[in-house]
Motif scaffolding. Structure first.
Motif, mmCIF file in Angstrom:
data_model
loop_
_atom_site.group_PDB
_atom_site.id
_atom_site.type_symbol
_atom_site.label_atom_id
_atom_site.label_comp_id
_atom_site.label_asym_id
_atom_site.label_seq_id
_atom_site.Cartn_x
_atom_site.Cartn_y
_atom_site.Cartn_z
ATOM 1 N N LEU A 21 0.898 -1.161 0.000
ATOM 2 C CA LEU A 21 0.000 0.000 0.000
ATOM 3 C C LEU A 21 0.933 1.207 0.000
ATOM 4 O O LEU A 21 1.216 1.802 1.033
ATOM 5 N N ASP A 22 1.457 1.519 -1.202
ATOM 6 C CA ASP A 22 2.544 2.483 -1.293
ATOM 7 C C ASP A 22 2.420 3.334 -2.552
ATOM 8 O O ASP A 22 1.450 3.226 -3.296
ATOM 9 N N LEU A 23 3.430 4.154 -2.771
ATOM 10 C CA LEU A 23 3.438 5.094 -3.894
ATOM 11 C C LEU A 23 3.228 4.397 -5.234
ATOM 12 O O LEU A 23 2.510 4.898 -6.094
ATOM 13 N N ALA A 24 3.817 3.242 -5.414
ATOM 14 C CA ALA A 24 3.681 2.522 -6.683
ATOM 15 C C ALA A 24 2.247 2.047 -6.922
ATOM 16 O O ALA A 24 1.763 2.054 -8.050
ATOM 17 N N ALA A 25 1.566 1.653 -5.875
ATOM 18 C CA ALA A 25 0.214 1.101 -6.005
ATOM 19 C C ALA A 25 -0.888 2.145 -5.877
ATOM 20 O O ALA A 25 -2.018 1.909 -6.312
ATOM 21 N N ALA A 28 -3.441 3.430 -9.030
ATOM 22 C CA ALA A 28 -4.376 2.403 -9.511
ATOM 23 C C ALA A 28 -5.370 2.032 -8.423
ATOM 24 O O ALA A 28 -6.567 1.859 -8.692
ATOM 25 N N LEU A 29 -4.893 1.911 -7.199
ATOM 26 C CA LEU A 29 -5.783 1.569 -6.094
ATOM 27 C C LEU A 29 -6.843 2.642 -5.901
ATOM 28 O O LEU A 29 -8.023 2.334 -5.711
ATOM 29 N N ARG A 30 -6.429 3.901 -5.944
ATOM 30 C CA ARG A 30 -7.382 5.011 -5.787
ATOM 31 C C ARG A 30 -8.491 4.896 -6.826
ATOM 32 O O ARG A 30 -9.675 4.999 -6.494
ATOM 33 N N GLU A 31 -8.139 4.678 -8.062
ATOM 34 C CA GLU A 31 -9.137 4.568 -9.132
ATOM 35 C C GLU A 31 -10.069 3.385 -8.917
ATOM 36 O O GLU A 31 -11.282 3.480 -9.131
ATOM 37 N N GLN A 32 -9.518 2.258 -8.489
ATOM 38 C CA GLN A 32 -10.343 1.069 -8.261
ATOM 39 C C GLN A 32 -11.313 1.286 -7.109
ATOM 40 O O GLN A 32 -12.477 0.879 -7.183
ATOM 41 N N LEU A 33 -10.856 1.935 -6.048
ATOM 42 C CA LEU A 33 -11.740 2.185 -4.906
ATOM 43 C C LEU A 33 -12.826 3.196 -5.258
ATOM 44 O O LEU A 33 -13.975 3.055 -4.837
ATOM 45 N N ILE A 34 -12.483 4.206 -6.040
ATOM 46 C CA ILE A 34 -13.491 5.174 -6.492
ATOM 47 C C ILE A 34 -14.548 4.453 -7.317
ATOM 48 O O ILE A 34 -15.753 4.690 -7.148
ATOM 49 N N ASP A 35 -14.114 3.563 -8.184
ATOM 50 C CA ASP A 35 -15.054 2.799 -9.005
ATOM 51 C C ASP A 35 -15.997 1.969 -8.133
ATOM 52 O O ASP A 35 -17.205 1.936 -8.362
ATOM 53 N N VAL A 36 -15.456 1.310 -7.129
ATOM 54 C CA VAL A 36 -16.282 0.510 -6.220
ATOM 55 C C VAL A 36 -17.315 1.394 -5.525
ATOM 56 O O VAL A 36 -18.491 1.042 -5.433
ATOM 57 N N LEU A 37 -16.889 2.554 -5.047
ATOM 58 C CA LEU A 37 -17.812 3.459 -4.362
ATOM 59 C C LEU A 37 -18.914 3.959 -5.290
ATOM 60 O O LEU A 37 -20.078 4.038 -4.898
ATOM 61 N N HIS A 38 -18.569 4.273 -6.513
ATOM 62 C CA HIS A 38 -19.567 4.802 -7.445
ATOM 63 C C HIS A 38 -20.531 3.734 -7.945
ATOM 64 O O HIS A 38 -21.637 4.074 -8.380
ATOM 65 N N ARG A 39 -20.146 2.472 -7.853
ATOM 66 C CA ARG A 39 -21.082 1.397 -8.190
ATOM 67 C C ARG A 39 -22.153 1.261 -7.115
ATOM 68 O O ARG A 39 -23.201 0.692 -7.358
ATOM 69 N N GLY A 40 -21.844 1.755 -5.921
ATOM 70 C CA GLY A 40 -22.830 1.782 -4.854
ATOM 71 C C GLY A 40 -22.699 0.660 -3.849
ATOM 72 O O GLY A 40 -22.666 -0.506 -4.220
ATOM 73 N N THR A 41 -22.596 1.036 -2.600
ATOM 74 C CA THR A 41 -22.588 0.104 -1.487
ATOM 75 C C THR A 41 -22.899 0.904 -0.229
ATOM 76 O O THR A 41 -22.571 2.088 -0.136
ATOM 77 N N GLY A 42 -23.535 0.292 0.719
ATOM 78 C CA GLY A 42 -23.817 0.973 1.976
ATOM 79 C C GLY A 42 -22.657 0.879 2.952
ATOM 80 O O GLY A 42 -22.498 1.717 3.837
ATOM 81 N N VAL A 51 -1.473 -6.793 3.664
ATOM 82 C CA VAL A 51 -0.668 -5.694 3.123
ATOM 83 C C VAL A 51 0.726 -5.769 3.739
ATOM 84 O O VAL A 51 0.876 -5.800 4.961
ATOM 85 N N LEU A 52 1.739 -5.808 2.890
ATOM 86 C CA LEU A 52 3.118 -6.012 3.341
ATOM 87 C C LEU A 52 3.840 -4.727 3.704
ATOM 88 O O LEU A 52 4.808 -4.744 4.469
ATOM 89 N N SER A 53 3.407 -3.599 3.135
ATOM 90 C CA SER A 53 4.048 -2.319 3.423
ATOM 91 C C SER A 53 3.032 -1.207 3.247
ATOM 92 O O SER A 53 2.041 -1.362 2.538
ATOM 93 N N CYS A 54 3.306 -0.077 3.905
ATOM 94 C CA CYS A 54 2.388 1.056 3.832
ATOM 95 C C CYS A 54 3.190 2.339 3.987
ATOM 96 O O CYS A 54 3.973 2.476 4.936
ATOM 97 N N ASP A 55 2.985 3.279 3.068
ATOM 98 C CA ASP A 55 3.646 4.573 3.189
ATOM 99 C C ASP A 55 2.594 5.690 3.143
ATOM 100 O O ASP A 55 1.391 5.418 3.154
ATOM 101 N N THR A 56 3.060 6.933 3.079
ATOM 102 C CA THR A 56 2.128 8.063 3.132
ATOM 103 C C THR A 56 1.192 8.098 1.926
ATOM 104 O O THR A 56 0.043 8.523 2.056
ATOM 105 N N ALA A 57 1.648 7.632 0.774
ATOM 106 C CA ALA A 57 0.769 7.586 -0.398
ATOM 107 C C ALA A 57 -0.371 6.601 -0.167
ATOM 108 O O ALA A 57 -1.523 6.868 -0.532
ATOM 109 N N GLY A 58 -0.072 5.472 0.447
ATOM 110 C CA GLY A 58 -1.109 4.497 0.777
ATOM 111 C C GLY A 58 -2.088 5.042 1.796
ATOM 112 O O GLY A 58 -3.313 4.851 1.672
ATOM 113 N N LEU A 59 -1.573 5.734 2.803
ATOM 114 C CA LEU A 59 -2.448 6.351 3.797
ATOM 115 C C LEU A 59 -3.338 7.405 3.155
ATOM 116 O O LEU A 59 -4.524 7.531 3.499
#
Length: 103
Positions: A21-25, A28-42, A51-59
């Motif tokens: 969960l880092d700068l490289a990912a 793409a992750l942001r776009e995928q999560l936005i897509d999931v949200l716009h498809r609709g869920t409560g 998740v093996l690593s996490c940096d400020t971009a992931g946060l």
């Protein structure tokens, strides 16, 4: 980063992340999560147990997703953050900003 959504739109949507969960990912992750949200869920549940690593971009992706979810009337939960994610959330003080569940 592997994103695996599950559940129809009316049910809670669980996103299982693995890898970094880092700068490289982040873009793409942001776009995928936005897509999931716009498809609709409560309820959006993001499983961070693999998740093996996490940096400020992931946060930043998590924060942005939470804000967008609120605007859309969706609740967001963090499930089982791995030790690297927990460390990043705690060291930045963001741990208290999310609804986090161990199981």
């Amino acid at each position: 980063m592997i994103v695996t959504p599950s559940a129809p739109p009316s049910d809670p949507t669980i996103i299982r992340l693995s890898g970094g969960l880092d700068l490289a990912a982040a873009p793409a992750l942001r776009e995928q999560l936005i897509d999931v949200l716009h498809r609709g869920t409560g309820l959006l549940i993001i499983d961070l147990s693999h998740v093996l690593s996490c940096d400020t971009a992931g946060l930043a992706v998590l924060i942005g997703t939470q804000r967008r979810a609120r605007l859309l009337g969706t609740k967001m939960r963090i499930l089982a953050p791995s030790p690297p994610v927990t460390k990043a959330l705690r060291s930045t003080g963001l741990y208290r900003n999310f609804s986090i569940y161990a199981t």
